[in-house]
Design an enzyme around this catalytic site. Structure first.
Site, short mmCIF file in Angstrom:
data_model
loop_
_atom_site.label_atom_id
_atom_site.label_comp_id
_atom_site.label_asym_id
_atom_site.label_seq_id
_atom_site.Cartn_x
_atom_site.Cartn_y
_atom_site.Cartn_z
N TYR A 120 3.42 8.91 5.14
CA TYR A 120 4.66 9.12 5.56
C TYR A 120 5.12 10.42 6.49
O TYR A 120 5.51 10.13 7.49
CB TYR A 120 5.78 8.50 4.90
CG TYR A 120 5.52 6.99 4.49
CD1 TYR A 120 6.21 5.83 5.11
CD2 TYR A 120 4.61 6.53 3.34
CE1 TYR A 120 5.82 4.80 4.81
CE2 TYR A 120 4.63 5.22 2.89
CZ TYR A 120 5.07 4.28 3.74
OH TYR A 120 5.19 2.83 3.35
N GLU A 150 -0.13 4.25 -5.23
CA GLU A 150 0.61 5.36 -5.39
C GLU A 150 1.10 5.74 -6.71
O GLU A 150 1.90 5.82 -6.99
CB GLU A 150 1.90 5.09 -4.45
CG GLU A 150 1.78 5.27 -2.94
CD GLU A 150 3.00 5.13 -2.32
OE1 GLU A 150 4.14 5.12 -3.00
OE2 GLU A 150 2.79 4.80 -1.09
N HIS A 152 1.70 -2.74 -8.22
CA HIS A 152 2.68 -1.91 -7.45
C HIS A 152 3.91 -1.73 -8.29
O HIS A 152 5.03 -2.14 -7.92
CB HIS A 152 2.87 -2.64 -6.11
CG HIS A 152 3.27 -1.83 -4.95
ND1 HIS A 152 2.70 -1.61 -3.79
CD2 HIS A 152 4.52 -1.15 -4.85
CE1 HIS A 152 3.37 -0.75 -2.93
NE2 HIS A 152 4.53 -0.46 -3.54
N ARG A 207 -1.38 -7.09 3.13
CA ARG A 207 -1.84 -6.40 1.94
C ARG A 207 -0.65 -6.90 1.09
O ARG A 207 0.55 -6.35 1.61
CB ARG A 207 -1.93 -4.85 2.15
CG ARG A 207 -1.68 -4.14 0.78
CD ARG A 207 -1.78 -2.61 1.07
NE ARG A 207 -1.91 -2.13 -0.44
CZ ARG A 207 -0.83 -1.18 -0.67
NH1 ARG A 207 -0.17 -0.62 0.35
NH2 ARG A 207 -0.70 -0.77 -2.02
N ASN A 257 -1.64 5.98 2.19
CA ASN A 257 -0.37 5.96 2.51
C ASN A 257 0.04 7.09 3.09
O ASN A 257 0.09 8.32 2.29
CB ASN A 257 0.28 5.52 1.50
CG ASN A 257 0.21 3.94 0.75
OD1 ASN A 257 -0.97 3.28 1.30
ND2 ASN A 257 0.82 3.48 -0.15
N GLU A 304 -0.61 2.12 4.09
CA GLU A 304 0.77 1.96 4.68
C GLU A 304 1.04 3.15 5.47
O GLU A 304 0.68 4.28 5.20
CB GLU A 304 1.61 2.26 3.11
CG GLU A 304 1.99 1.02 2.21
CD GLU A 304 2.63 1.45 0.93
OE1 GLU A 304 3.71 2.29 1.24
OE2 GLU A 304 2.38 0.71 0.08
O1 IFM Z 1 8.40 0.98 -0.13
C1 IFM Z 1 7.49 2.12 -0.59
C2 IFM Z 1 6.27 1.23 -1.14
O2 IFM Z 1 6.59 0.43 -2.36
C3 IFM Z 1 5.39 2.45 -1.33
N1 IFM Z 1 5.15 3.38 -0.42
C4 IFM Z 1 6.08 3.99 0.32
C5 IFM Z 1 7.33 2.89 0.73
C6 IFM Z 1 8.34 3.54 1.47
O3 IFM Z 1 9.08 4.15 0.56
#
Ligand code: IFM
Length: 459
Positions: free
Chosen positions: A293, A167, A122, A78, A291, A371
């Site tokens: 985290y 995002e 992006h 990606r 995505n 992600e």
């Molecule tokens: O680096 C970023 C990415 O550009 C978008 N998602 C989160 C990642 C980590 O912060």
């Protein structure tokens, strides 16, 4: 090494990057200025004064990076296209040299059996469009659809998946609401038109791509499961308010054709929404990019800023509170944290995925994790065991969600390379591959070798 459970046949394994974070060569071959070039040039905006001017020099070293992916054994990549390479001023005919670069990349990936997942946006808006209002201006949505068509006309027959936006919540909130990202505007709730125009741009781009591309059309959002700080009704209400903004603002309109309830923010009408917009925004998509985290723990707002310790929102949390928004983030305790201070809570990925299925039901298209990963205090020679543990635990949580019936088709590690981490500059390393930003030497980390070994036993 403890082998991962076996994922379904056809499951796609990949790594992810983004144009401004890796490419460098910001003036090559007719590329125009982006809002990130402008933002980085403003003193104090980015840690250590770092910029994406060179980044990972991927624009020139991409063959080496494709070889690294091949060596890793992933079947997908990606990446994002820099709009200012294709349309230096954000409008008008395509700059052929800009498209040539992505065509060479896509063809090299296909030669090695790596499926290209292309993100159109992006966050690197052409500066010329920002000068006219950026995403607060409705016209930007139309310019985005024109740009999407230009890229599709060149690559529509070869790209496996098209992701319109990455995002949009982060872009709107950090870029237009709080000003900690480019274009650095601090409009607070007056940034809501930017949210709508991003969504409209998505819908118009979906319409432009249909018929021009053979691959899937998707949107990628970042999700953070929201935990109320306590069972107190005020904390629960604050958590719901935050959830509406963080998780629903860019999903409900796309999947359900309506905005979430924003009355907690005093928003009772959205005058910038025109007849027909929501139908466009809800144009069917083939997949949802997720995505993930970490989760967020939310409490009712206190009287004074009280950010203390690790949290997802960090200093931004203080600014939200100062702005009088109806929530405040609070630390999540009892979990390890990444170098960024983000709590590591793999079970929340399972909660997120089953929650999306339960909330959206038949309206939810197949999911791809576009992600997931962590920043770590990496140095060459120090095994990134914390990243291995992060990936291992999240992949096991993901497998449980699939076993529990959530339709997830792929997983992309963020990121292939250490890269330019926006306002944090080069201080946060997310890569499976270490990059020495002085010499541009790439060195695969322990996590790269771990993933390669794991992929050998997947179908
Ligand atoms: O680096 C970023 C990415 O550009 C978008 N998602 C989160 C990642 C980590 O912060």
């Amino acid at each position: 090494m403890r082998p991962l459970p076996v994922f379904p046949p056809g499951f796609r394994w990949g790594t992810a990057t983004a144009s401004y974070q890796i490419e460098g060569s910001v003036r090559a071959d007719g590329r125009g200025a982006s809002i990130w070039d402008t933002f980085c040039a403003e003193p104090g905006r980015v840690k250590n004064g770092d910029t994406g001017e060179t980044a990972c020099d991927h624009y020139r070293r991409w063959p080496e990076d494709v070889a690294l992916m091949d060596g890793l054994g992933v079947g997908a990549y990606r990446f994002s296209v820099a709009w200012p390479r294709v349309q230096p001023d954000g409008r008008g005919p395509a700059n052929a040299k800009g498209l040539d670069f992505y065509e060479r990349l896509v063809d090299a990936l296909l030669e090695r059996g790596i499926a290209p997942f292309l993100t159109l946006y992006h966050w690197d808006l052409p500066q010329a469009l920002e000068d006219l209002g950026g995403w607060t201006d409705r016209d930007t949505a139309h310019r985005f659809a024109d740009y999407a068509a230009l890229v599709a006309d060149r690559l529509g027959d070869r790209v496996t998946a098209w992701i319109t936006l990455n995002e949009p919540f982060v872009h709107m909130s950090e870029g237009y609401s709080l000003g900690s990202h480019a274009p650095g505007r601090a409009l607070l709730l007056d940034a809501l038109p930017a949210a709508h125009h991003l969504l409209l741009g998505h819908g118009l781009a979906v319409r432009a791509l249909r018929g021009r591309v053979t691959g899937d059309i998707m949107l990628t959002n970042n999700y953070s499961p929201v935990l109320p700080a306590t069972g107190d009704p005020a904390d629960r209400a604050a958590a719901d308010a935050f959830d509406a903004l963080q998780n629903r603002l860019f999903t409900d309109p796309v999947l359900l054709g309506r905005y979430p309830d924003l009355t907690a923010y005093g928003v009772t009408g959205l005058p910038f929404v025109r007849d027909g917009d929501l139908a466009l925004i809800a144009s069917p998509i083939d997949g949802l990019g997720v995505n993930y985290y970490s989760p967020t723990r939310i409490a009712a707002p206190a009287q004074a800023p009280s950010h203390q310790g690790p949290s997802v929102l960090g200093e931004v949390g203080d600014r939200i509170q100062e702005a009088g928004l109806p929530f405040q983030d609070t630390p999540i305790e009892g979990h390890p944290v990444t170098a960024f201070g983000w709590p590591v809570v793999p079970d929340a990925l399972h909660t997120l995925l089953t929650g999306l299925r339960d909330d959206y039901g038949a309206a939810l298209p197949p999911i791809t994790i576009t992600e997931n990963g962590c920043s770590s205090h990496d140095e060459p020679g120090r095994p990134d065991d914390d990243r291995v543990a992060y990936l291992d635990a999240h992949l096991r949580a993901l497998h449980r969600a699939i076993t529990d019936g959530v339709d997830v088709r792929g997983y992309f590690v963020w990121s292939l390379l250490d890269n330019f981490e926006w306002a944090e500059g080069y201080s946060q390393r997310f890569g499976l591959v270490h990059v020495d930003f002085e010499t541009q030497e790439r060195t695969p980390k322990a996590s790269y070798h771990w993933l390669r070994a794991q992929l050998e036993s997947q179908p």
